[in-house]
Design a protein around this motif. Structure first.
Motif, short mmCIF file in Angstrom:
data_model
loop_
_atom_site.label_atom_id
_atom_site.label_comp_id
_atom_site.label_asym_id
_atom_site.label_seq_id
_atom_site.Cartn_x
_atom_site.Cartn_y
_atom_site.Cartn_z
N LEU A 66 0.77 -1.09 0.03
CA LEU A 66 -0.02 0.07 0.06
C LEU A 66 0.90 1.29 0.06
O LEU A 66 0.35 2.44 -0.24
CB LEU A 66 -0.99 -0.10 1.26
N ILE A 67 2.08 1.04 0.46
CA ILE A 67 3.02 2.25 0.34
C ILE A 67 4.37 1.68 -0.33
O ILE A 67 4.87 0.63 0.06
CB ILE A 67 3.50 2.64 1.84
N ALA A 68 4.91 2.21 -1.42
CA ALA A 68 6.22 1.92 -1.90
C ALA A 68 7.32 2.00 -0.89
O ALA A 68 7.46 3.21 0.02
CB ALA A 68 6.52 2.75 -3.17
N SER A 74 4.48 12.15 2.16
CA SER A 74 4.00 13.13 2.98
C SER A 74 2.93 12.66 4.14
O SER A 74 2.34 11.59 3.92
CB SER A 74 3.34 14.39 2.23
N ASP A 75 2.85 13.44 5.12
CA ASP A 75 2.03 13.03 6.34
C ASP A 75 0.42 12.99 5.73
O ASP A 75 -0.29 12.27 6.03
CB ASP A 75 1.94 14.22 7.35
N GLU A 76 -0.10 13.99 4.64
CA GLU A 76 -1.32 13.80 4.23
C GLU A 76 -1.48 12.73 3.16
O GLU A 76 -2.56 12.03 3.44
CB GLU A 76 -1.52 15.19 3.15
N GLU A 77 -0.47 12.38 2.70
CA GLU A 77 -0.47 11.05 1.84
C GLU A 77 -0.80 9.61 2.78
O GLU A 77 -1.32 8.66 2.62
CB GLU A 77 0.64 10.86 0.96
N LEU A 98 -2.12 10.92 13.77
CA LEU A 98 -1.04 11.34 12.99
C LEU A 98 -0.37 12.69 13.99
O LEU A 98 0.73 12.84 13.63
CB LEU A 98 -1.66 12.06 11.75
N TYR A 99 -1.11 13.36 14.62
CA TYR A 99 -0.52 14.52 15.33
C TYR A 99 0.34 13.90 16.47
O TYR A 99 1.50 14.35 16.54
CB TYR A 99 -1.66 15.28 16.11
N LEU A 100 -0.22 12.73 17.34
CA LEU A 100 0.66 12.09 18.16
C LEU A 100 1.90 11.56 17.69
O LEU A 100 2.87 11.58 18.41
CB LEU A 100 -0.19 11.05 18.99
#
Length: 132
Positions: A66-68, A74-77, A98-100
């Motif tokens: 799901l991720i290369a 980025s954090d958004e991705e 994501l903040y933590l």
């Protein structure tokens, strides 16, 4: 005609032998993860626990392709991928997670046990939902 007999037998053997072994392997991996996390609970700070949980989740997402692996995202991705993986994850939970994780990675702030349990709950929710 003889070959046609072997194909159903192969399928039956696959579902009777291979699939249960794969499930057993996943259970063993989860138990090992739980033991590591519990061991870290005694030895490490809450910040390191959050970073560890995120790293485990990221690696499992990479294994599922799901991720290369080589690509930096980025954090958004990463947030979008988390939402795709687990529809049960609310927008607020994803944002808080994501903040933590960002805070744990880039600051020396002290985190509470409640925040660690929140991250662990998200980790477990994604694993249980997607079977990573």
């Amino acid at each position: 005609p003889v070959i046609m007999l072997f194909i159903p037998i192969g399928i039956i053997l696959y579902y009777c032998l291979v699939v249960p072994l794969m499930r057993f392997g996943r259970k063993q991996e989860r138990k090992r993860d739980e033991k590591k996390i519990a061991k870290q609970g005694a030895n490490q700070s809450n910040r390191k626990k959050i970073v560890y949980l995120n790293r485990r989740l990221y690696r499992k997402l990479c294994r599922q392709r799901l991720i290369a692996r080589k690509k930096r995202i980025s954090d958004e991705e990463y947030g979008r991928i988390l939402l795709k993986v687990c529809e049960l994850l609310s927008w607020e939970d994803k944002e808080r997670y994501l903040y933590l994780v960002k805070e744990a990675a880039f600051s020396k702030n002290v985190f509470t046990e409640e925040e660690v349990l929140f991250c662990h709950r998200i980790y477990r929710k994604i694993l249980d939902r997607k079977m990573l």
